[in-house]
Scaffold this motif. Structure first.
Motif, PDB file in Angstrom:
ATOM      1  N   GLY A  93       0.517  -1.138  -0.459  1.00  0.00           N
ATOM      2  CA  GLY A  93       0.279   0.298   0.409  1.00  0.00           C
ATOM      3  C   GLY A  93       1.002   1.088   0.241  1.00  0.00           C
ATOM      4  O   GLY A  93       1.661   1.576   0.737  1.00  0.00           O
ATOM      5  N   GLY A  94       0.573   1.859  -0.882  1.00  0.00           N
ATOM      6  CA  GLY A  94       1.642   3.788  -0.932  1.00  0.00           C
ATOM      7  C   GLY A  94       2.172   3.435  -2.072  1.00  0.00           C
ATOM      8  O   GLY A  94       3.083   4.425  -2.131  1.00  0.00           O
ATOM      9  N   VAL A  95       2.176   2.500  -3.084  1.00  0.00           N
ATOM     10  CA  VAL A  95       3.687   2.686  -3.584  1.00  0.00           C
ATOM     11  C   VAL A  95       2.683   3.108  -5.265  1.00  0.00           C
ATOM     12  O   VAL A  95       3.404   3.135  -6.229  1.00  0.00           O
ATOM     13  CB  VAL A  95       3.916   1.291  -4.060  1.00  0.00           C
ATOM     14  CG1 VAL A  95       4.371   0.397  -2.795  1.00  0.00           C
ATOM     15  CG2 VAL A  95       2.971  -0.151  -4.459  1.00  0.00           C
ATOM     16  N   THR A 103       9.575   5.734   2.589  1.00  0.00           N
ATOM     17  CA  THR A 103       8.202   6.304   1.822  1.00  0.00           C
ATOM     18  C   THR A 103       7.095   6.000   1.918  1.00  0.00           C
ATOM     19  O   THR A 103       6.469   6.514   1.867  1.00  0.00           O
ATOM     20  CB  THR A 103       9.272   6.163   0.464  1.00  0.00           C
ATOM     21  OG1 THR A 103      10.337   7.019   0.319  1.00  0.00           O
ATOM     22  CG2 THR A 103       8.138   7.110  -0.746  1.00  0.00           C
ATOM     23  N   ILE A 104       7.278   4.630   2.104  1.00  0.00           N
ATOM     24  CA  ILE A 104       5.582   4.188   2.158  1.00  0.00           C
ATOM     25  C   ILE A 104       5.354   4.406   2.683  1.00  0.00           C
ATOM     26  O   ILE A 104       3.248   4.862   3.185  1.00  0.00           O
ATOM     27  CB  ILE A 104       6.153   2.809   2.341  1.00  0.00           C
ATOM     28  CG1 ILE A 104       6.183   2.217   0.478  1.00  0.00           C
ATOM     29  CG2 ILE A 104       4.984   1.926   2.506  1.00  0.00           C
ATOM     30  CD1 ILE A 104       6.886   0.195   0.649  1.00  0.00           C
ATOM     31  N   ARG A 105       5.185   4.465   4.463  1.00  0.00           N
ATOM     32  CA  ARG A 105       5.121   4.512   5.287  1.00  0.00           C
ATOM     33  C   ARG A 105       4.898   6.442   6.017  1.00  0.00           C
ATOM     34  O   ARG A 105       3.723   6.503   6.233  1.00  0.00           O
ATOM     35  CB  ARG A 105       6.521   4.609   6.660  1.00  0.00           C
ATOM     36  CG  ARG A 105       6.766   3.714   8.036  1.00  0.00           C
ATOM     37  CD  ARG A 105       7.463   3.677   8.380  1.00  0.00           C
ATOM     38  NE  ARG A 105       8.268   3.354   8.626  1.00  0.00           N
ATOM     39  CZ  ARG A 105       9.006   2.507   7.977  1.00  0.00           C
ATOM     40  NH1 ARG A 105       8.830   1.888   7.957  1.00  0.00           N
ATOM     41  NH2 ARG A 105      11.176   3.536   8.059  1.00  0.00           N
ATOM     42  N   HIS A 162      -6.137   1.732   4.456  1.00  0.00           N
ATOM     43  CA  HIS A 162      -7.325   1.334   3.918  1.00  0.00           C
ATOM     44  C   HIS A 162      -7.505   0.055   4.270  1.00  0.00           C
ATOM     45  O   HIS A 162      -9.126  -0.185   4.164  1.00  0.00           O
ATOM     46  CB  HIS A 162      -6.948   1.204   2.330  1.00  0.00           C
ATOM     47  CG  HIS A 162      -6.450   2.133   1.208  1.00  0.00           C
ATOM     48  ND1 HIS A 162      -6.657   2.508  -0.096  1.00  0.00           N
ATOM     49  CD2 HIS A 162      -7.268   3.523   1.810  1.00  0.00           C
ATOM     50  CE1 HIS A 162      -6.521   3.820  -0.397  1.00  0.00           C
ATOM     51  NE2 HIS A 162      -6.943   4.329   0.919  1.00  0.00           N
ATOM     52  N   HIS A 163      -6.659  -0.337   5.108  1.00  0.00           N
ATOM     53  CA  HIS A 163      -6.964  -1.881   5.915  1.00  0.00           C
ATOM     54  C   HIS A 163      -6.543  -2.021   7.244  1.00  0.00           C
ATOM     55  O   HIS A 163      -4.798  -1.450   7.211  1.00  0.00           O
ATOM     56  CB  HIS A 163      -7.209  -3.172   5.459  1.00  0.00           C
ATOM     57  CG  HIS A 163      -5.789  -3.516   3.799  1.00  0.00           C
ATOM     58  ND1 HIS A 163      -4.876  -4.003   4.604  1.00  0.00           N
ATOM     59  CD2 HIS A 163      -5.691  -3.029   2.863  1.00  0.00           C
ATOM     60  CE1 HIS A 163      -3.603  -3.502   3.774  1.00  0.00           C
ATOM     61  NE2 HIS A 163      -4.691  -3.472   2.431  1.00  0.00           N
ATOM     62  N   ARG A 164      -6.550  -2.755   8.103  1.00  0.00           N
ATOM     63  CA  ARG A 164      -5.996  -2.984   8.799  1.00  0.00           C
ATOM     64  C   ARG A 164      -4.078  -3.778   9.242  1.00  0.00           C
ATOM     65  O   ARG A 164      -3.765  -3.202  10.117  1.00  0.00           O
ATOM     66  CB  ARG A 164      -6.611  -4.617   9.732  1.00  0.00           C
ATOM     67  CG  ARG A 164      -6.790  -6.194   8.877  1.00  0.00           C
ATOM     68  CD  ARG A 164      -7.043  -6.805   9.531  1.00  0.00           C
ATOM     69  NE  ARG A 164      -7.816  -8.448   8.974  1.00  0.00           N
ATOM     70  CZ  ARG A 164      -7.217  -9.521   9.705  1.00  0.00           C
ATOM     71  NH1 ARG A 164      -5.510  -9.101   9.994  1.00  0.00           N
ATOM     72  NH2 ARG A 164      -6.952 -10.874   8.629  1.00  0.00           N
ATOM     73  N   PHE A 165      -3.548  -4.235   7.809  1.00  0.00           N
ATOM     74  CA  PHE A 165      -2.425  -4.374   7.380  1.00  0.00           C
ATOM     75  C   PHE A 165      -2.137  -3.062   7.433  1.00  0.00           C
ATOM     76  O   PHE A 165      -0.132  -2.827   7.507  1.00  0.00           O
ATOM     77  CB  PHE A 165      -2.152  -5.305   6.755  1.00  0.00           C
ATOM     78  CG  PHE A 165      -3.258  -6.824   6.228  1.00  0.00           C
ATOM     79  CD1 PHE A 165      -2.228  -7.231   6.879  1.00  0.00           C
ATOM     80  CD2 PHE A 165      -3.970  -7.207   5.279  1.00  0.00           C
ATOM     81  CE1 PHE A 165      -3.370  -9.398   7.266  1.00  0.00           C
ATOM     82  CE2 PHE A 165      -5.154  -8.321   6.010  1.00  0.00           C
ATOM     83  CZ  PHE A 165      -4.534  -9.144   6.448  1.00  0.00           C
ATOM     84  N   GLU A 166      -2.677  -1.805   7.279  1.00  0.00           N
ATOM     85  CA  GLU A 166      -1.217  -0.699   6.779  1.00  0.00           C
ATOM     86  C   GLU A 166      -1.377   0.516   7.942  1.00  0.00           C
ATOM     87  O   GLU A 166      -0.892   0.996   8.146  1.00  0.00           O
ATOM     88  CB  GLU A 166      -2.207  -0.319   5.354  1.00  0.00           C
ATOM     89  CG  GLU A 166      -2.070  -1.121   4.445  1.00  0.00           C
ATOM     90  CD  GLU A 166      -2.713   0.025   3.429  1.00  0.00           C
ATOM     91  OE1 GLU A 166      -2.880  -0.283   1.758  1.00  0.00           O
ATOM     92  OE2 GLU A 166      -3.076   0.512   3.525  1.00  0.00           O
ATOM     93  N   GLN A 167      -1.846  -0.269   9.239  1.00  0.00           N
ATOM     94  CA  GLN A 167      -2.364  -0.074  10.390  1.00  0.00           C
ATOM     95  C   GLN A 167      -0.783   0.107  11.303  1.00  0.00           C
ATOM     96  O   GLN A 167      -0.306   0.340  12.245  1.00  0.00           O
ATOM     97  CB  GLN A 167      -3.276   0.437  11.907  1.00  0.00           C
ATOM     98  CG  GLN A 167      -4.465   0.236  10.750  1.00  0.00           C
ATOM     99  CD  GLN A 167      -5.942  -0.191  11.356  1.00  0.00           C
ATOM    100  OE1 GLN A 167      -5.408  -1.155  12.188  1.00  0.00           O
ATOM    101  NE2 GLN A 167      -7.232  -0.131  10.829  1.00  0.00           N
ATOM    102  N   ASP A 168       0.085  -1.076  11.015  1.00  0.00           N
ATOM    103  CA  ASP A 168       0.745  -1.921  11.507  1.00  0.00           C
ATOM    104  C   ASP A 168       2.343  -0.783  10.908  1.00  0.00           C
ATOM    105  O   ASP A 168       2.532  -0.518  10.045  1.00  0.00           O
ATOM    106  CB  ASP A 168       1.374  -2.977  11.108  1.00  0.00           C
ATOM    107  CG  ASP A 168       2.483  -3.711  12.331  1.00  0.00           C
ATOM    108  OD1 ASP A 168       3.625  -2.482  12.557  1.00  0.00           O
ATOM    109  OD2 ASP A 168       3.113  -4.770  12.641  1.00  0.00           O
TER     110      ASP A 168
END
Length: 215
Positions: free
Chosen positions: A14-16, A134-136, A145-151
């Motif tokens: 996510g974020g790329v 950069t992604i962070r 957008h979902h739980r995986f991106e919250q970590d």
């Protein structure tokens, strides 16, 4: 088996910039006369919408099965008919994302490969990547957008897992293109993909080809 259109998939953390790159690639191909259909996974049918809506609550093997079920239905009802109609299909997330996101959820790769053994393989699997920092930063600006991106540790883990996914896909004889979007714009990335897209061919990869066990 012959198919007139090409299946090009875009995956990555996510974020790329997958969605913006896909839109730029679709515009580029259309400018050069290619008929293009864009889609995404989870799909926009009822099964895909259910998967998207419940992915934060259904986990592990159960979610992996749900994602695979949506993919098979997606192939049958949307992807294959478009390819047979001589359209290029550009898909935002596909098999590579399963080999990463479901592993983040604790599902082993051999199970995922078995679950997806009969899916249509892409003519080109594009894996977008970027520096984890950069992604962070992009995720902080955009929002998760979902739980995986919250970590906050997920970007670095995803980058490593996508590197492994690229090797797995290559063992499956899938053409893989890895592009770093840390500095590149979506338009620049789209042009790179278009340059590397395979020509229209009479034969395609056997969807039952499996890699050696990577363990």
């Amino acid at each position: 088996m012959n198919r007139p259109g090409r299946l090009i998939t875009l995956d990555g953390p996510g974020g790329v910039g997958k969605s913006t790159t896909l839109a730029a690639l679709a515009a580029h191909l259309r400018q050069h006369g290619a008929p293009v259909h864009t889609t995404a996974e989870p799909s926009d049918n009822r099964l895909g919408r259910f998967t998207r809506a419940h992915a934060d609550h259904i986990r592990g093997h159960a979610l992996a099965c749900l994602v695979a079920a949506d993919r098979y239905h997606h192939i049958e009802t949307e992807i294959r008919p478009r390819l047979d109609a001589a359209q290029d299909v550009l898909c935002d997330r596909y098999l590579a994302s399963t080999l990463v996101v479901q592993r983040l959820d604790g599902v082993p790769e051999p199970f995922l490969l078995d679950l997806n053994a009969d899916v249509l393989l892409p003519d080109l699997a594009v894996l977008l990547t970027a520096a984890p920092a950069t992604i962070r930063q992009r995720l902080t600006t955009r929002g998760a957008h979902h739980r995986f991106e919250q970590d906050p540790e997920t970007p670095a883990r995803e980058v490593r897992l996508y590197e492994q996914a690229a090797r797995t896909l290559e063992r499956m004889k899938v053409p893989v293109l890895v592009l770093d979007t840390t500095e590149a714009t979506p338009s620049e990335t789209a042009e790179r993909i278009a340059e590397q897209a395979p020509p229209y061919a009479d034969t395609v990869i056997d969807s039952h080809t499996r890699p050696d066990d990577p363990r």
